[in-house]
Design a protein around this motif. Structure first.
Motif, PDB file in Angstrom:
ATOM      1  N   PRO A   1     -13.960  16.293  21.461  1.00  0.00           N
ATOM      2  CA  PRO A   1     -13.850  15.231  22.469  1.00  0.00           C
ATOM      3  C   PRO A   1     -14.771  15.480  23.666  1.00  0.00           C
ATOM      4  CG  PRO A   1     -11.676  15.990  21.796  1.00  0.00           C
ATOM      5  CD  PRO A   1     -12.682  16.931  21.178  1.00  0.00           C
ATOM      6  N   LYS A   2     -15.201  16.743  23.858  1.00  0.00           N
ATOM      7  CA  LYS A   2     -16.101  17.114  24.949  1.00  0.00           C
ATOM      8  C   LYS A   2     -17.548  17.257  24.457  1.00  0.00           C
ATOM      9  CE  LYS A   2     -12.441  19.587  27.313  1.00  0.00           C
ATOM     10  NZ  LYS A   2     -11.975  20.877  27.810  1.00  0.00           N
ATOM     11  N   TYR A   3     -17.868  16.627  23.364  1.00  0.00           N
ATOM     12  CA  TYR A   3     -19.174  16.711  22.712  1.00  0.00           C
ATOM     13  C   TYR A   3     -20.311  16.363  23.672  1.00  0.00           C
ATOM     14  CZ  TYR A   3     -22.710  15.325  19.203  1.00  0.00           C
ATOM     15  OH  TYR A   3     -23.835  15.167  18.445  1.00  0.00           O
ATOM     16  N   SER A   4     -21.338  17.206  23.684  1.00  0.00           N
ATOM     17  CA  SER A   4     -22.531  16.982  24.509  1.00  0.00           C
ATOM     18  C   SER A   4     -23.684  16.568  23.613  1.00  0.00           C
ATOM     19  CB  SER A   4     -22.929  18.253  25.259  1.00  0.00           C
ATOM     20  OG  SER A   4     -21.951  18.595  26.193  1.00  0.00           O
ATOM     21  N   GLN A   5     -24.321  15.464  23.966  1.00  0.00           N
ATOM     22  CA  GLN A   5     -25.397  14.874  23.180  1.00  0.00           C
ATOM     23  C   GLN A   5     -26.705  14.984  23.965  1.00  0.00           C
ATOM     24  OE1 GLN A   5     -27.203  13.904  20.498  1.00  0.00           O
ATOM     25  NE2 GLN A   5     -25.354  12.844  19.865  1.00  0.00           N
ATOM     26  N   HIS A   6     -27.702  15.648  23.385  1.00  0.00           N
ATOM     27  CA  HIS A   6     -28.996  15.811  24.061  1.00  0.00           C
ATOM     28  C   HIS A   6     -30.074  14.903  23.487  1.00  0.00           C
ATOM     29  CE1 HIS A   6     -27.764  19.421  26.344  1.00  0.00           C
ATOM     30  NE2 HIS A   6     -27.003  19.651  25.296  1.00  0.00           N
ATOM     31  N   SER A   7     -29.725  14.013  22.585  1.00  0.00           N
ATOM     32  CA  SER A   7     -30.704  13.131  21.957  1.00  0.00           C
ATOM     33  C   SER A   7     -31.114  12.013  22.909  1.00  0.00           C
ATOM     34  CB  SER A   7     -30.128  12.507  20.684  1.00  0.00           C
ATOM     35  OG  SER A   7     -31.037  11.569  20.144  1.00  0.00           O
ATOM     36  N   ALA A   8     -32.395  11.695  22.909  1.00  0.00           N
ATOM     37  CA  ALA A   8     -32.900  10.587  23.728  1.00  0.00           C
ATOM     38  C   ALA A   8     -32.508   9.238  23.150  1.00  0.00           C
ATOM     39  CB  ALA A   8     -34.425  10.676  23.819  1.00  0.00           C
TER      40      ALA A   8
END
Length: 133
Positions: A35-42
């Motif tokens: 639920p705390k997922y971090s997304q670095h994709s543009a």
């Protein structure tokens, strides 16, 4: 014999990709993404909801195929192809995933349009053993 953490993480990443991208089973996918997922994709809005909403809005023809996958401790990198997303060419991806507490916690990617045979200076496909038809 118990699986190593690397084997466990490889299986987790591949199961998660299949559940979300190919089966579109969002309930199952929630079991793989924190639920705390971090997304670095543009290309993707923040968090798990950003990713899930992107897939919900994608054509039903979207498919993911995995190729090579490597893992070391809490990181996994998978080489794959995203096709059927509505763009002229498939994307070839290198997805880097950090796993924490048995969940996908963080993600980075490198995406590139798949080259045709005529464009390939090496004469080799970017994914698999043959150029796409």
């Amino acid at each position: 014999m118990p699986k190593t953490i690397e084997e466990t993480n490889k299986a987790l990443v591949l199961e998660a990709f299949d559940a979300l991208f190919n089966k579109r089973d969002y309930q199952a996918a929630e079991r793989y993404w924190s639920p705390k997922y971090s997304q670095h994709s543009a290309h993707i809005a923040p968090g798990r909801d950003g990713l899930f909403n992107l897939i919900k809005s994608a054509p039903s023809t979207l498919r993911y195929q995995h190729g090579a996958i490597v893992s070391e401790k809490h990181l996994a990198i998978v080489h794959g192809r995203f096709s059927g997303h509505g763009r002229p060419r498939s994307w070839i991806a290198a997805d880097v995933v950090r796993i924490a507490d048995g969940l996908r916690a963080e993600h980075w990617d490198v995406l590139q349009d798949e080259a045709t045979n005529a464009e390939s200076q090496s004469g080799l496909p970017m994914f698999g053993t043959e150029f796409p038809a």
